[in-house]
Design an enzyme around this catalytic site. Structure first.
Site, short mmCIF file in Angstrom:
data_model
loop_
_atom_site.label_atom_id
_atom_site.label_comp_id
_atom_site.label_asym_id
_atom_site.label_seq_id
_atom_site.Cartn_x
_atom_site.Cartn_y
_atom_site.Cartn_z
N HIS A 7 49.59 3.72 -92.50
CA HIS A 7 50.92 3.29 -92.89
C HIS A 7 51.96 3.81 -91.89
CE1 HIS A 7 48.95 2.46 -96.74
NE2 HIS A 7 50.00 1.71 -97.03
N LYS A 39 56.09 7.13 -94.61
CA LYS A 39 55.44 7.22 -95.92
C LYS A 39 55.21 8.68 -96.27
CE LYS A 39 51.60 5.32 -98.64
NZ LYS A 39 52.50 4.91 -99.74
#
Length: 255
Positions: A136, A140
């Site tokens: 990600h 995040k």
């Protein structure tokens, strides 16, 4: 996600945007969403005319919003991840009073991959090592991703075990040979990656990989809209409960 949800809602002929929210003090407070709605931080006022509330925030914010939804009898789509045991218990308790869709990933594609993983896990029980790799964007804050953890839970359950018994979240130093029954996780963070997930079933002589890659958050928004319509029907029928996207998409096995 807020922008994506507003776009998806505006394009859905069966949806009316009742309210849009941001945190108090946000520079977006007061901005017009359409001719009738401006962004607000007043949940009580905004929920007064709503049927379904869609939440992609952080656990502490989601739980505060959850209590408001129970008070106003508004159904809730929860796309937030990173809840602890107490947070999940609070969602389960609220599900006794309102219908909720609680899922780590709202994408139709991801939830189809969940079903494929269930089938693969049942077929590939003996002699296959299982590893889950996810990547990600660098902003995040939780790891592994909620989607990756859900993948592990689905695999473990399909094989008659629990993820807690089998998960290996980190490896460093002289780790020794890989345990036969482990479900390993690898977490990558960098750039602006929306979300990539791959599950590897590796054995002697072959490797099966099931992957899903997101190039934008549009799929999360469109999946959330499907969840909202699902909940609206259950709210009108007074069918409280905690559902997930397998229920929304009709992929849940009937026993």
């Amino acid at each position: 996600m807020g922008h994506m949800l507003l776009q998806a809602s505006a394009q859905d002929k069966d949806t009316v945007i009742a309210a849009a929210f941001d945190v108090p003090g946000s520079p977006f407070i007061g901005n017009a969403v359409n001719a009738q709605v401006r962004i607000s931080s007043d949940l009580d006022a905004g929920l007064a005319d709503a049927e379904v509330f869609i939440d992609f925030t952080r656990p502490v914010g989601t739980l505060a919003h959850l209590s408001k939804c129970v008070t106003h009898q508004v159904a809730m789509v929860i796309g937030t991840t990173g809840f602890d045991v107490a947070g999940k218990a609070a969602i389960a308790e609220a599900g006794k009073h309102i219908p909720i869709v609680f899922a780590p990933n709202m994408s139709v594609g991801v939830n189809t991959a969940f079903k494929l993983l269930e089938l693969a896990a049942k077929a590939l029980q003996d002699g296959y090592d299982i590893e889950i790799v996810e990547m990600h964007h660098k902003h995040k804050v939780d790891a592994p991703s909620g989607t990756a953890v859900k993948m592990g839970e689905i695999i473990a359950e399909a094989q008659g075990s629990t993820l807690a018994e089998r998960a290996v979240y980190s490896r460093e130093g002289h780790t020794g040979a890989r345990p036969d029954n482990a479900i390993g996780f690898a977490t990558l963070r960098g750039g602006d990656v929306v979300g990539d997930h791959t599950v590897v079933f590796a054995s002697e002589g072959e490797r099966i990989e099931i992957s899903h890659k997101s190039s934008s958050r549009v799929s999360y928004a469109t999946g959330s809209m499907r969840a909202a319509h699902f909940l609206a029907k259950r709210l009108r029928a007074q069918q409280a409960g905690v559902y997930d996207m397998q229920d929304v998409l009709g992929l849940r096995e009937q026993h």
